[in-house]
Design a protein around this motif. Structure first.
Motif, PDB file in Angstrom:
ATOM      1  N   GLU A 142      24.377  12.523   1.507  1.00 39.13           N
ATOM      2  CA  GLU A 142      25.372  13.287   0.761  1.00 39.13           C
ATOM      3  C   GLU A 142      24.782  13.862  -0.520  1.00 39.13           C
ATOM      4  O   GLU A 142      25.110  14.982  -0.905  1.00 39.13           O
ATOM      5  N   TYR A 143      23.905  13.100  -1.175  1.00 39.52           N
ATOM      6  CA  TYR A 143      23.281  13.611  -2.389  1.00 39.52           C
ATOM      7  C   TYR A 143      22.386  14.800  -2.070  1.00 39.52           C
ATOM      8  O   TYR A 143      22.372  15.789  -2.820  1.00 39.52           O
TER       9      TYR A 143
ATOM     10  N   ARG B  94      34.454  19.170  -4.732  1.00 34.65           N
ATOM     11  CA  ARG B  94      34.548  18.298  -3.555  1.00 34.65           C
ATOM     12  C   ARG B  94      35.982  18.249  -3.033  1.00 34.65           C
ATOM     13  O   ARG B  94      36.217  18.257  -1.848  1.00 34.65           O
TER      14      ARG B  94
ATOM     15  N   TRP C 286      24.626  17.739  -1.533  1.00 36.75           N
ATOM     16  CA  TRP C 286      25.164  18.196  -2.808  1.00 36.75           C
ATOM     17  C   TRP C 286      24.114  18.974  -3.591  1.00 36.75           C
ATOM     18  O   TRP C 286      24.395  20.022  -4.162  1.00 36.75           O
TER      19      TRP C 286
END
Length: 132
Positions: A102-103, A7, A106
């Protein structure tokens, strides 16, 4: 100690500063305004209580706050608590949606990374040979 993470090394569009939704920003402004009004009301009540009772205006304001002071304070505190509750709920919902988004991003990156780094096996290359 050096910290390395994917990240930090690869900035994404989600690393930009976040802005609150318009409704939440306005609710926080209303909370600030209501809090200022509450503080001002308390200040006036204390000032009237400590003022000279011989002045007619001071006595009439003291009587006003004696009759209506508690309901005014209750209304102001209730308004602040309601606004805070609504603002926190809406802000939490927006944060939860952002977290889920965001998860998902990811997880998609990790699946892509896993697929790229998994050795591809061919049908004729099994690693063992048969002997008869």
């Amino acid at each position: 100690m050096v910290h390395s993470s994917a990240r930090d090394a690869n900035p994404h569009s989600t690393d930009e500063p976040e802005t609150k939704p318009d409704l939440v920003r306005w609710l926080y402004r209303l909370i600030a305004l209501s809090s200022i009004l509450f503080i001002f009301t308390i200040f006036v009540m204390v000032t009237v209580t400590l003022s000279d009772p011989r002045v007619g205006t001071n006595e009439s304001m003291k009587q006003f706050f004696d009759r209506r002071g508690l309901p005014i304070i209750i209304i102001e505190v209730t308004a602040i608590l309601c606004l805070v509750t609504v603002a926190f709920v809406l802000d939490r919902r927006a944060s939860w949606k952002k977290y889920q988004r965001e998860y998902a991003e990811w997880e998609a990156r990790m699946q892509k990374f896993s697929a790229e780094n998994t050795p591809q096996s061919t049908s004729g290359d099994s690693g063992t040979e048969e002997t008869s």
